[in-house]
Scaffold this motif. Structure first.
Motif, PDB file in Angstrom:
ATOM      1  N   HIS A 122       0.827  -1.349  -0.450  1.00 29.66           N
ATOM      2  CA  HIS A 122       0.411  -0.493   0.005  1.00 29.66           C
ATOM      3  C   HIS A 122       1.152   1.385  -0.144  1.00 29.66           C
ATOM      4  O   HIS A 122       2.051   1.342   0.549  1.00 29.66           O
ATOM      5  CB  HIS A 122      -0.724  -0.058   1.143  1.00 29.66           C
ATOM      6  N   THR A 140      -7.677  -3.136   3.429  1.00 27.71           N
ATOM      7  CA  THR A 140      -8.221  -1.368   2.605  1.00 27.71           C
ATOM      8  C   THR A 140      -7.323  -0.391   3.421  1.00 27.71           C
ATOM      9  O   THR A 140      -6.861  -0.239   4.400  1.00 27.71           O
ATOM     10  CB  THR A 140      -9.307  -0.931   2.973  1.00 27.71           C
ATOM     11  N   ASP A 143      -4.866   4.712  -0.007  1.00 22.42           N
ATOM     12  CA  ASP A 143      -4.637   4.600  -1.428  1.00 22.42           C
ATOM     13  C   ASP A 143      -5.863   4.741  -2.275  1.00 22.42           C
ATOM     14  O   ASP A 143      -4.856   4.237  -3.907  1.00 22.42           O
ATOM     15  CB  ASP A 143      -3.347   3.687  -2.035  1.00 22.42           C
ATOM     16  N   ARG A 144      -7.105   3.846  -2.210  1.00 21.60           N
ATOM     17  CA  ARG A 144      -7.652   3.710  -3.188  1.00 21.60           C
ATOM     18  C   ARG A 144      -7.452   2.571  -3.039  1.00 21.60           C
ATOM     19  O   ARG A 144      -8.359   1.810  -3.956  1.00 21.60           O
ATOM     20  CB  ARG A 144      -8.214   4.894  -4.135  1.00 21.60           C
ATOM     21  N   THR A 145      -7.256   1.493  -2.727  1.00 21.10           N
ATOM     22  CA  THR A 145      -7.388   0.186  -3.181  1.00 21.10           C
ATOM     23  C   THR A 145      -7.868  -0.724  -1.872  1.00 21.10           C
ATOM     24  O   THR A 145      -7.399  -0.528  -1.035  1.00 21.10           O
ATOM     25  CB  THR A 145      -6.048   0.115  -3.799  1.00 21.10           C
ATOM     26  N   ARG A 147      -6.464  -5.073  -1.185  1.00 19.80           N
ATOM     27  CA  ARG A 147      -5.436  -6.006  -1.161  1.00 19.80           C
ATOM     28  C   ARG A 147      -5.820  -6.907  -0.868  1.00 19.80           C
ATOM     29  O   ARG A 147      -6.471  -6.891  -0.053  1.00 19.80           O
ATOM     30  CB  ARG A 147      -4.274  -5.263  -0.945  1.00 19.80           C
ATOM     31  N   ILE A 165      -5.271  -7.245  -6.857  1.00 18.71           N
ATOM     32  CA  ILE A 165      -5.133  -5.587  -6.203  1.00 18.71           C
ATOM     33  C   ILE A 165      -6.367  -5.031  -6.678  1.00 18.71           C
ATOM     34  O   ILE A 165      -6.954  -5.516  -7.790  1.00 18.71           O
ATOM     35  CB  ILE A 165      -4.068  -4.565  -6.601  1.00 18.71           C
ATOM     36  N   ARG A 167      -9.010  -1.705  -7.539  1.00 15.44           N
ATOM     37  CA  ARG A 167      -9.231  -0.167  -8.011  1.00 15.44           C
ATOM     38  C   ARG A 167      -9.941   0.779  -8.105  1.00 15.44           C
ATOM     39  O   ARG A 167     -10.763   1.495  -8.969  1.00 15.44           O
ATOM     40  CB  ARG A 167      -7.941  -0.217  -8.701  1.00 15.44           C
ATOM     41  N   GLN A 168     -11.313  -0.616  -7.764  1.00 19.19           N
ATOM     42  CA  GLN A 168     -12.797   0.057  -8.332  1.00 19.19           C
ATOM     43  C   GLN A 168     -13.357   1.267  -7.440  1.00 19.19           C
ATOM     44  O   GLN A 168     -14.169   2.595  -8.288  1.00 19.19           O
ATOM     45  CB  GLN A 168     -13.995  -1.035  -8.250  1.00 19.19           C
ATOM     46  N   HIS A 169     -12.956   1.631  -5.999  1.00 27.20           N
ATOM     47  CA  HIS A 169     -13.618   2.790  -5.447  1.00 27.20           C
ATOM     48  C   HIS A 169     -12.487   4.086  -6.212  1.00 27.20           C
ATOM     49  O   HIS A 169     -11.002   3.880  -6.076  1.00 27.20           O
ATOM     50  CB  HIS A 169     -12.790   2.542  -3.280  1.00 27.20           C
ATOM     51  N   THR A 170     -12.605   5.141  -6.081  1.00 30.56           N
ATOM     52  CA  THR A 170     -12.687   6.123  -6.195  1.00 30.56           C
ATOM     53  C   THR A 170     -11.874   6.973  -5.306  1.00 30.56           C
ATOM     54  O   THR A 170     -11.414   8.482  -5.509  1.00 30.56           O
ATOM     55  CB  THR A 170     -13.269   7.094  -7.510  1.00 30.56           C
ATOM     56  N   ASP A 194     -15.563   3.072   1.253  1.00 28.19           N
ATOM     57  CA  ASP A 194     -14.782   4.059   0.923  1.00 28.19           C
ATOM     58  C   ASP A 194     -15.800   6.099   1.539  1.00 28.19           C
ATOM     59  O   ASP A 194     -16.670   6.045   2.081  1.00 28.19           O
ATOM     60  CB  ASP A 194     -14.601   4.527  -0.351  1.00 28.19           C
TER      61      ASP A 194
END
Length: 381
Positions: A122, A140, A143-145, A147, A165, A167-170, A194
């Motif tokens: 992260h 979580t 960094d918006r990811t 893992r 990994i 990356r669907q969250h913004t 989020d």
């Protein structure tokens, strides 16, 4: 206002006034909730057996003996606040996993406190850790990811591997929860929330150790602070002052609205005698008790408001010694408090805190001297 106290620099008058109020409140609530006092703010708590594992702002995690209220072990090594804790089995016994603002996940021997491994990947604060079947670890981050880590190598003393990994969250991913499959819903479901208020629902494949996005849920207006699964679906708490039950059967959302941020919540459906209750912990320093089976216009009935903490209520959990159970609440006031069902449904009122002596509020002068000075300053003759 001028001060030579470096602890008060960059604080507003309101901040200082609130700090004084909290100190007074802590003094008059020393017997409410049988508090266990700690040395730093408690961000999260995990209960396993007779041990409470805490994530703390003081760059440490802690193991607390709930029968005695004493610290069994401290876990030090992070270079920032510890935000979350999780437990799983390792080669020689239980291991503790901790996530921190220092962007790392540490793996500790739970019995000795020795750091076994440090997991990196992260690029910003770690916000939550969740153990999934397999076992696997879902982390979580700001960094918006998300893992996903395969924890099976721990059984052989090897380091867990990051296998996915997402990356669907913004926005920063604040929290996660999961529930196993049932006859009605055979898939293992994972939820994440989020800081924009967006919640996503995932399907977890235990054999492949992978997540597949299922759908986005209608959610909150701002940050999701905690998620807790239940038989019907998942409860979410938010900084928009609401908590919601999102049902798997797509029935209407049940919503709770409070006057301040809701930081934490706890469905009690697995606790004997309290199956119909939901607890929330809020920024106004109170725990609230709701009857989720008694709803009016979609809002569960409020049964009680429980005072005691002197800062926001950061987390809630249940401890059982096999004969009785208690709810544990943690707070930024550096305490863990313990509540029976009677404590929750029939809360004690807080004794009125004494105000500081008038001479303290007037710069060392007595009240009479302060009045004389005020008269002199306002005398226009």
């Amino acid at each position: 206002m001028q001060t030579t106290d470096t602890d008060l620099l960059f604080q507003t008058d309101k901040d200082i006034k609130d700090a004084v109020r909290r100190e007074r409140k802590l003094k008059v609530t020393q017997t409410i909730g049988r508090p266990i006092s700690l040395s730093s703010k408690v961000l999260r708590v995990l209960v396993d057996g007779d041990t409470a594992w805490t994530a703390e702002s003081g760059w440490q995690a802690r193991a607390i003996d709930l029968k005695t209220g004493t610290t069994r072990r401290l876990f030090r090594g992070h270079t920032g606040p510890v935000t979350c804790v999780a437990l799983c089995q390792g080669q020689a016994g239980p291991v503790l996993l901790t996530g921190s603002w220092d962007k790392t996940i540490r793996v500790w021997d739970a019995a000795t406190g020795v750091c076994l491994q440090t997991l990196q990947g992260h690029s910003d604060f770690i916000k939550s850790l969740t153990i999934l079947p397999g076992p696997a670890l879902l982390s979580t981050s700001s960094d918006r990811t998300i893992r996903l880590w395969d924890l099976r190598p721990l059984k052989d003393g090897a380091e867990p591997k990051c296998v996915q990994i997402l990356r669907q969250h913004t926005r920063p991913v604040e929290c996660a929860a999961w529930r196993s499959g049932t006859p009605d819903y055979p898939e293992c479901i994972v939820w994440t929330g989020d800081s924009l208020g967006v919640m996503k629902q995932w399907v977890y494949d235990e054999k492949a150790v992978s997540l597949r996005l299922d759908k986005e849920l209608k959610s909150h207006e701002t940050s999701v602070s905690q998620l807790r699964s239940c038989a019907a679906g998942v409860w979410s708490a938010s900084m928009d002052n609401t908590a919601m039950l999102h049902r798997l059967d797509d029935k209407p959302i049940i919503r709770i609205t409070e006057s301040t941020y809701i930081r934490s919540l706890l469905p009690m459906e697995h606790v004997d005698g309290a199956e119909h209750l939901l607890l929330t912990g809020s920024d106004d320093e109170n725990i609230r008790v709701y009857d989720v089976e008694d709803t009016e216009r979609g809002q569960p009935r409020l049964l009680a408001t429980v005072p005691g903490h002197a800062f926001q209520v950061s987390d809630l959990s249940v401890w059982s010694d096999g004969e009785k159970w208690e709810v544990l609440s943690t707070s930024f006031d550096q305490t863990i408090r313990r509540w029976t069902l009677s404590d929750l449904l029939h809360p004690k009122s807080i004794p009125e805190a004494e105000e500081p002596e008038e001479e303290d509020k007037n710069g060392g002068m007595t009240a009479e001297e302060a009045r004389e000075l005020e008269e002199l300053m306002s005398d226009t003759d």
